[in-house]
Scaffold this active site. Sequence first.
Site, PDB file in Angstrom:
ATOM      1  CB  SER A 175      -0.897   0.029   1.232  1.00 39.97           C
ATOM      2  OG  SER A 175      -1.743  -1.092   1.265  1.00 39.97           O
TER       3      SER A 175
HETATM    4  N1  SAH Z   1      -1.006  -4.841   4.040  1.00 37.35           N
HETATM    5  C1  SAH Z   1      -0.257  -5.142   2.829  1.00 37.35           C
HETATM    6  C2  SAH Z   1      -1.028  -4.686   1.597  1.00 37.35           C
HETATM    7  C3  SAH Z   1      -1.379  -5.877   0.806  1.00 37.35           C
HETATM    8  S1  SAH Z   1      -2.472  -5.659  -0.560  1.00 37.35           S
HETATM    9  C4  SAH Z   1       1.134  -4.555   2.873  1.00 37.35           C
HETATM   10  O1  SAH Z   1       1.433  -3.779   3.789  1.00 37.35           O
HETATM   11  O2  SAH Z   1       1.950  -4.875   2.001  1.00 37.35           O
HETATM   12  C5  SAH Z   1      -3.841  -6.640   0.000  1.00 37.35           C
HETATM   13  C6  SAH Z   1      -3.562  -8.086   0.335  1.00 37.35           C
HETATM   14  O3  SAH Z   1      -4.819  -8.673   0.708  1.00 37.35           O
HETATM   15  C7  SAH Z   1      -3.017  -8.931  -0.801  1.00 37.35           C
HETATM   16  O4  SAH Z   1      -1.820  -9.511  -0.391  1.00 37.35           O
HETATM   17  C8  SAH Z   1      -4.105  -9.981  -1.039  1.00 37.35           C
HETATM   18  O5  SAH Z   1      -3.603 -11.250  -1.421  1.00 37.35           O
HETATM   19  C9  SAH Z   1      -4.791 -10.033   0.313  1.00 37.35           C
HETATM   20  N2  SAH Z   1      -6.162 -10.558   0.306  1.00 37.35           N
HETATM   21  C10 SAH Z   1      -7.129 -10.381  -0.628  1.00 37.35           C
HETATM   22  N3  SAH Z   1      -8.259 -11.016  -0.272  1.00 37.35           N
HETATM   23  C11 SAH Z   1      -8.018 -11.609   0.945  1.00 37.35           C
HETATM   24  C12 SAH Z   1      -8.789 -12.414   1.837  1.00 37.35           C
HETATM   25  N4  SAH Z   1     -10.057 -12.757   1.570  1.00 37.35           N
HETATM   26  N5  SAH Z   1      -8.212 -12.831   2.982  1.00 37.35           N
HETATM   27  C13 SAH Z   1      -6.909 -12.505   3.280  1.00 37.35           C
HETATM   28  N6  SAH Z   1      -6.143 -11.746   2.473  1.00 37.35           N
HETATM   29  C14 SAH Z   1      -6.670 -11.307   1.318  1.00 37.35           C
END
Ligand code: SAH
Length: 213
Positions: free
Chosen positions: A64
């Site tokens: 993000s």
């Molecule tokens: N917090 C992360 C941002 C990741 S982007 C960071 O600091 O890098 C969002 C993430 O949510 C992705 O890795 C994606 O695979 C995950 N995601 C999407 N749907 C999900 C679900 N149902 N349960 C858990 N994770 C999920």
Amino acid sequence: MKDTFKHKGMRQQLVNTLRKKGIKDVKVLDAIGRVPRHLFMDSGFIDHAYVDKAFPIAADQTISQPYTVAFQTELLNVKAGDKILEVGTGSGYQCAVLLELGAKVYSIERQQELFKKASKFLPKIGYRAKKLIFGDGYKGLPEVAPFQGIIVTAGAPFVPKPLLSQLAIGGRLVIPVGDNVQVMTLFIRKGEKEFEKHEFGEFRFVPLLEDKN
Ligand code: SAH
């Protein structure tokens, strides 16, 4: 895998940028000032680590934008010792910011590749979450609930009921809600069945996906 003076300097500039963009919570700004974001990025993007932008990580996902991380973390209002659930571990960057604030962090990721990578990487640079979980964030983590805070880092088409019900009284759920564009939404649990809802600006996230495992 080094954190040099140059990186620290760039990070301080990023913190100044976030302050100018309206982030006020000094603890949040300090936490961002301490996490070596460049180590969470793929090598090709390291030069951009301290630019206020989202960047690709593995499995078509993104780390993000720092402003978004700061904004969500500020809304979460973390106190040291709080039990916090993160949905969407991704690179582990947001998790590290929460750990810097002294939270006990549980974080769920549905992409196995990212789960494995973060599980290896975070302890390597000294960040110890209570638990990283490979699974579906829509369900939350009932066995560990209630949480003082829950933060969803992917765009949710709707607010999953289990996440609301896993909040402690006084607990906060920070969740971007919407399909193409998301409205940053804060729920505060006031009582057993009573929730206060606040809406903030629009953000864009990768989607929170239904379980495929
Ligand atoms: N917090 C992360 C941002 C990741 S982007 C960071 O600091 O890098 C969002 C993430 O949510 C992705 O890795 C994606 O695979 C995950 N995601 C999407 N749907 C999900 C679900 N149902 N349960 C858990 N994770 C999920």
